[in-house]
Design a protein around this motif. Structure first.
Motif, mmCIF file in Angstrom:
data_model
loop_
_atom_site.group_PDB
_atom_site.id
_atom_site.type_symbol
_atom_site.label_atom_id
_atom_site.label_comp_id
_atom_site.label_asym_id
_atom_site.label_seq_id
_atom_site.Cartn_x
_atom_site.Cartn_y
_atom_site.Cartn_z
ATOM 1 N N ASP A 300 -3.942 -24.734 23.522
ATOM 2 C CA ASP A 300 -3.802 -25.450 22.249
ATOM 3 C C ASP A 300 -3.940 -26.961 22.402
ATOM 4 O O ASP A 300 -3.849 -27.683 21.405
ATOM 5 C CB ASP A 300 -2.427 -25.154 21.626
ATOM 6 N N ILE A 301 -4.120 -27.437 23.634
ATOM 7 C CA ILE A 301 -4.180 -28.879 23.887
ATOM 8 C C ILE A 301 -5.587 -29.291 24.299
ATOM 9 O O ILE A 301 -6.218 -28.656 25.160
ATOM 10 C CB ILE A 301 -3.191 -29.284 24.997
ATOM 11 N N GLY A 302 -6.093 -30.348 23.674
ATOM 12 C CA GLY A 302 -7.396 -30.903 24.028
ATOM 13 C C GLY A 302 -7.261 -32.367 24.417
ATOM 14 O O GLY A 302 -6.153 -32.929 24.421
ATOM 15 N N PHE A 303 -8.392 -33.005 24.712
ATOM 16 C CA PHE A 303 -8.374 -34.397 25.171
ATOM 17 C C PHE A 303 -9.644 -35.085 24.701
ATOM 18 O O PHE A 303 -10.741 -34.514 24.768
ATOM 19 C CB PHE A 303 -8.295 -34.417 26.696
ATOM 20 N N PHE A 304 -9.513 -36.323 24.215
ATOM 21 C CA PHE A 304 -10.697 -37.116 23.881
ATOM 22 C C PHE A 304 -10.489 -38.566 24.289
ATOM 23 O O PHE A 304 -9.360 -39.038 24.459
ATOM 24 C CB PHE A 304 -11.072 -37.004 22.393
ATOM 25 N N ALA A 305 -11.597 -39.284 24.465
ATOM 26 C CA ALA A 305 -11.554 -40.693 24.846
ATOM 27 C C ALA A 305 -11.050 -41.530 23.684
ATOM 28 O O ALA A 305 -11.263 -41.196 22.510
ATOM 29 C CB ALA A 305 -12.947 -41.167 25.256
ATOM 30 N N GLN A 306 -10.382 -42.639 24.002
ATOM 31 C CA GLN A 306 -9.946 -43.552 22.934
ATOM 32 C C GLN A 306 -11.175 -44.153 22.267
ATOM 33 O O GLN A 306 -11.997 -44.790 22.917
ATOM 34 C CB GLN A 306 -9.064 -44.670 23.481
ATOM 35 N N PRO A 307 -11.319 -43.953 20.976
ATOM 36 C CA PRO A 307 -12.546 -44.413 20.306
ATOM 37 C C PRO A 307 -12.618 -45.931 20.162
ATOM 38 O O PRO A 307 -11.608 -46.622 20.104
ATOM 39 C CB PRO A 307 -12.459 -43.752 18.915
ATOM 40 N N GLY A 308 -13.859 -46.404 20.076
ATOM 41 C CA GLY A 308 -14.114 -47.806 19.762
ATOM 42 C C GLY A 308 -14.655 -47.921 18.354
ATOM 43 O O GLY A 308 -14.296 -47.133 17.479
ATOM 44 N N GLU A 309 -15.539 -48.879 18.151
ATOM 45 C CA GLU A 309 -16.063 -49.128 16.804
ATOM 46 C C GLU A 309 -17.383 -48.417 16.557
ATOM 47 O O GLU A 309 -17.779 -48.210 15.408
ATOM 48 C CB GLU A 309 -16.250 -50.636 16.587
ATOM 49 N N ASP A 310 -18.095 -48.001 17.623
ATOM 50 C CA ASP A 310 -19.436 -47.439 17.505
ATOM 51 C C ASP A 310 -19.448 -46.030 18.088
ATOM 52 O O ASP A 310 -19.229 -45.843 19.288
ATOM 53 C CB ASP A 310 -20.429 -48.345 18.250
ATOM 54 N N ALA A 311 -19.713 -45.032 17.265
ATOM 55 C CA ALA A 311 -19.712 -43.638 17.727
ATOM 56 C C ALA A 311 -20.732 -43.405 18.825
ATOM 57 O O ALA A 311 -20.516 -42.584 19.728
ATOM 58 C CB ALA A 311 -19.985 -42.711 16.549
#
Length: 441
Positions: A300-311
């Protein structure tokens, strides 16, 4: 007949007494080590690690496997707290000559702050360094000498998230900061804590700022170099100041739990696993703790990078693993080297993989990540495969202020503004930079 018996008994007593005297004097048949078996007494190494569950588990796994191969060497494990308190303990023990033979500590800038040339054994020319990937060695080097070996796999800095919460609310993985904030609004409206704060363990407060470095470097490629040379700081570099602004925004919008100052790391993991908190900004080294304490929640746990301003520029900040070092004044140098050689081996990585899920690639040549790693670890692999990763600032600059975790607590708790926090941190790094003798300071 009685006389003969008495003479025989007297002779027997003399023989027994003679054997006892010979044994006491270390004569034939005696064991000078006191074991009585004729075996050489084992050398005992002392080994200091932080007290997180995963560090203790991996340390014990190394110890058990190493002692099985080297029965003449025993290892006693000692633990210390993490964060600033643990740093102070390491520095105090080094300063007072009370350090263990082997110890775990950070690589990168923090390693340079413990006077490696004075306190650590030079391992540059040890044969086992041939097993260590070259990309790691600069993080444990000082003035051209290598002092450590990696003690675990690589680590990513980003955001754990609860997949059930995302599915129930119809949310998608954010690629920009504005998308992440929109997700947080929907999570808050659903009565769930959007972002878990665990500031009772002050070191956890740094993650939003530190995990943003991929975005800082993308927008300002020369920041690390200019920061080291005192030509740029957090307060006067918009992309770097934005890291503190993101932390302030989480507070200002009420996205974190109101009791964040009283909540600790273990409680934060529990909130995440139980879906009481949707996001937890954290290092991926928390993966083994989740697996051990909440195995039923791992899927049930995932992980993503901390987003910036540009996808299109979405990428991941990574941490090199900490390292194992040998105290320069150890009385058991050769035995300590044997232990580090085992840590820096493929066999060593296999041993720890059995008790601790790797959180990224290993930095030991030919070491492989097991195929059955959790899905959240696989979430990180596309960033590595596409080359969209960058080392955290502390691995590309020797400058890291000791008070960052206190400053980020203040910003995250609303005591300081982002601008005030950034300015305070720029001031905080000055002392260390001057101690290191860096030009421009």
């Amino acid at each position: 007949m009685e006389i003969k018996s008495i003479r025989f008994l007297s002779l027997l007593s003399c023989i027994t007494l003679l054997i006892g005297l010979l044994a006491a004097c270390g004569g034939p048949g005696s064991d000078s080590s006191g074991s009585g078996s004729g075996e050489v007494e084992a050398v005992t190494l002392t080994f200091l690690v932080d007290n997180t569950q995963d560090s203790v588990n991996t340390a014990n796994a190394y110890i058990e496997a190493f002692q099985a191969k080297n029965p003449d060497i025993k290892i006693e494990l000692e633990t210390r707290p993490g964060g600033a308190e643990g740093d102070n303990i390491v520095k105090t023990r080094l300063a007072t000559g009370d350090m263990t033979d082997v110890f775990y500590y950070n690589s990168g800038s923090l390693m340079q702050a413990i006077s490696p040339e004075k306190n650590l054994l030079d391992l540059t020319n040890e044969p086992f360094q041939a097993n260590v990937m070259d990309s790691f060695k600069p993080t444990v080097s000082y003035q051209g000498k290598v002092y450590g070996v990696p003690s675990s796999s690589t680590v990513a800095g980003g955001w754990f998230y609860n997949k059930k919460v995302y599915a129930e609310l119809g949310l998608s993985i954010p690629k920009t900061w504005s998308e992440l904030m929109a997700n947080n609004e929907k999570i808050k409206a659903a009565g769930i804590t959007p972002v878990i704060g665990t500031y009772k363990d002050t070191w956890t407060s740094q993650l939003v700022v530190l995990a943003d470095f991929y975005n800082v470097q993308t927008e300002t490629p020369n920041f690390a170099q200019d920061f080291t040379a005192h030509k740029a700081g957090y307060a006067n570099t918009p992309a770097a100041l934005r890291s503190f602004e993101k932390l302030q925004e989480l507070h200002d919008k009420g996205f974190m739990n109101t009791d964040l100052v009283a909540t600790n790391y273990d409680t934060g993991l529990k909130m995440l696993a139980e879906g009481k908190g949707a996001h937890y900004p954290m290092l991926s080294f928390a993966t083994p703790a989740i697996a051990q304490n909440y195995p039923d929640a791992m899927d049930d746990i995932g992980f993503f990078a901390q987003p910036g301003e540009d996808a299109a520029q979405n990428g991941l900040t990574i941490w090199m693993p900490g390292a194992a070092y040998i105290y320069k004044e150890s009385k058991h140098i050769e035995e300590a080297k044997k232990f580090l050689a085992f840590i820096a081996s493929v066999e060593g990585t296999k041993v720890v993989s059995e008790v601790s899920e790797p959180t990224g690639p290993y930095l030991i040549k030919e070491a492989q990540i097991p195929e059955d790693v959790p899905a959240l670890v696989k979430d990180m692999l596309p960033y590595f495969e596409t080359g969209k990763t960058a080392p955290a600032l502390e691995f590309v600059s020797p400058v890291k202020g000791p008070s960052l975790e206190q400053i980020t607590v203040e910003v995250g708790a609303g005591i300081k503004t982002a601008a005030e926090g950034a300015a305070a941190y720029d001031k905080d790094v000055e002392k260390q930079a001057k101690q290191l003798g860096l030009e421009g300071w």
